[in-house]
Write a protein that holds these residues in place. Structure first.
Motif, PDB file in Angstrom:
ATOM      1  N   GLY A  37      26.778 -14.815   2.305  1.00 16.80           N
ATOM      2  CA  GLY A  37      26.665 -15.621   3.518  1.00 16.80           C
ATOM      3  C   GLY A  37      25.957 -16.945   3.333  1.00 16.80           C
ATOM      4  O   GLY A  37      25.349 -17.209   2.302  1.00 16.80           O
ATOM      5  N   ALA A  38      26.049 -17.738   4.395  1.00 19.96           N
ATOM      6  CA  ALA A  38      25.371 -19.037   4.456  1.00 19.96           C
ATOM      7  C   ALA A  38      24.484 -19.070   5.689  1.00 19.96           C
ATOM      8  O   ALA A  38      24.792 -18.434   6.700  1.00 19.96           O
ATOM      9  N   ASN A  39      23.408 -19.790   5.596  1.00 21.94           N
ATOM     10  CA  ASN A  39      22.652 -20.142   6.799  1.00 21.94           C
ATOM     11  C   ASN A  39      23.311 -21.371   7.395  1.00 21.94           C
ATOM     12  O   ASN A  39      23.540 -22.362   6.682  1.00 21.94           O
ATOM     13  N   PHE A  40      23.630 -21.276   8.645  1.00 21.33           N
ATOM     14  CA  PHE A  40      24.396 -22.329   9.338  1.00 21.33           C
ATOM     15  C   PHE A  40      23.806 -22.467  10.726  1.00 21.33           C
ATOM     16  O   PHE A  40      24.476 -22.306  11.743  1.00 21.33           O
ATOM     17  N   TRP A  41      22.495 -22.789  10.779  1.00 18.39           N
ATOM     18  CA  TRP A  41      21.743 -22.673  12.023  1.00 18.39           C
ATOM     19  C   TRP A  41      22.394 -23.448  13.165  1.00 18.39           C
ATOM     20  O   TRP A  41      22.342 -23.046  14.310  1.00 18.39           O
TER      21      TRP A  41
END
Ligand SMILES: O=C1NC[C@H](CO)[C@@H](O)[C@@H]1O
Length: 428
Positions: A37-41
């Motif tokens: 996953g990615a952090n995509f705030w």
């Protein structure tokens, strides 16, 4: 008018389509499910129909993430309007009880597009840090205490100790629960589907990096923290019988270095899996001005941190996700032109431990790197964010380019794809 006339009630989802815990692993549609996953705030911000929204960019970002095997996003759902300098604006909550429907519709759009790409999302509902207002802003509203930006005061110890007062403030908790109910019970205005029935939500998360206080947290502060986690997670489950709940904890670094506290905070049956984060530069293990001289110390401590938390998860018999990690660009530099050789070496070390332990059947359920910058670009010579600038992986509390992985960071993207493929190749 197209509008509401054509939003069709979606059929309730099959129970097996939700991500659930099966012994010490995630299970989805009858298969073991691993997170690459990615952090995509800012994903919900890009999805807004007007204002800060940029739906064309959001669609390209989602396609680009999907193309390298990213199957999960970690997203901020709510933010609080604040006077603190290094916070995002606009905010979803302007004052208690007043919510920005334009931004919340952005989360709807993000969730609708995530579903089309069969990705999943961890949605966090508060923030221990100032970059989205967060718990400190709640205290400003309900205690009248000044919302002191630690980027300005430089006094993080006081900030953390005061912010933890959020857990014991009844009025702040009541408003926080109002916001939780508003999101968890929301009906997606794009799909017509209740969030509680959306199989692309992996879990609700109490907050980003909730801490019991500072590194000298007292036994009483720790007990308040554990109780808050248990009761708030229980409240979310009372609203939504389908989804998992996680804390957003960093692990020992966010638990006053107290392993017992970290275990106690995740022991509740209301907490479905453990989370941890890894920040060698933030925690003083890595000196990016002396990379060669500090690498051995940083990677040694990182390896230990990575492995010891998987062992703690084994003790609790629950899965754990490494949902944040990062390192800055060579130099160090915030410029997108700077290479990422050291960061790539660090990412590979992290990915190797995560995938090796997962392949062995240990309870590590995957990773989210911090953070997807994609097409976003820093707008100012000083690299600080100002309202109206692009959103990148670094929130407004940090220089825009510090930890972001941009679409031009080809070596990093290839590395992420290599390990996303490995993780998703694990059959159990
Ligand atoms: O949740 C977080 N953890 C570390 C990030 C990088 O410092 C930070 O931007 C964010 O607040």
């Amino acid at each position: 008018m197209i509008g509401a006339c054509c939003v069709v009630e979606a059929a309730p989802a099959a129970k097996g389509d939700f991500v659930t815990v099966k012994k010490t692993h995630f299970s989805r549609k009858g298969q073991a499910y691993y997170i690459a996953g990615a952090n995509f705030w800012y994903g919900g911000y890009l999805g807004a129909p007007s204002g800060v929204g940029d739906r064309a960019r959001l669609l390209k970002e989602l396609d680009n993430m999907k193309a390298i095997g990213i199957n999960n996003l970690r997203v901020l759902a709510v933010s609080e309007k604040t006077d603190m300098k290094s916070a995002v604006s606009p905010a979803t909550t302007s004052v208690p009880g007043q919510y920005d429907e334009n931004l919340l519709a952005g989360l709807d759009f993000l969730m609708a597009e995530v579903a089309k790409r069969d990705m999943t999302v961890v949605i966090y509902l508060n923030n221990f840090w100032q970059w989205s207002g967060g718990m400190t802003q709640y205290l400003n509203w309900f205690e009248g205490t000044p919302a002191l930006d630690p980027n300005v005061t430089k006094d993080y110890d006081t900030y953390m100790q005061k912010t933890a007062g959020f857990y014991r403030n009844a009025a702040a908790q009541a408003e926080y629960r109002n916001v939780i109910a508003r999101i968890v019970k929301r009906v997606n205005t794009i799909t017509g589907k209740p969030y509680s029935d959306d199989t692309h939500i992996l879990s609700w998360q109490l907050a980003n990096e909730p801490r019991p206080g500072n590194g000298k947290a007292t036994p009483e502060e720790k007990a308040v923290y554990v109780k808050w986690i248990d009761e708030t997670a229980g409240y979310i489950h009372s609203l939504d019988k389908n989804h998992m709940v996680s804390t957003g904890s960093e692990g020992l670094a966010g638990s006053a270095q107290d392993a017992q506290l970290f275990l106690d905070a995740h022991r509740s049956s209301n907490v479905d899996y453990l989370t941890y984060h890894l920040w060698p530069k933030n925690w003083g293990w890595f000196d990016s001005n002396n990379p060669t001289g500090s690498w051995d110390n940083a990677i040694g401590k990182s390896r230990d941190y990575l492995n010891s938390h998987i062992d703690l998860a084994k003790k609790l018999g629950k899965p754990i996700v490494l949902e944040e990690f990062g390192l800055d660009r060579d130099g160090p530099s915030f410029s997108i032109k700077a290479t990422t050789k050291i960061r790539d070496r660090f990412y590979r070390e992290v990915f190797d431990i995560v995938t090796t332990r997962a392949q062995k059947g240990d309870p590590i359920a995957g990773f989210n790197f911090w953070a997807w910058g994609g097409m976003g670009r820093a707008a100012n010579a000083d690299y600080w964010w100002k309202p109206g600038n692009d959103f990148v992986g670094d929130p407004p509390q940090e220089e825009q380019g510090l930890y972001s992985v941009f679409d031009s960071d080809v070596s990093s993207l290839l590395l992420i794809k290599e390990y996303a493929d490995k993780l998703q190749g694990i059959k159990r």
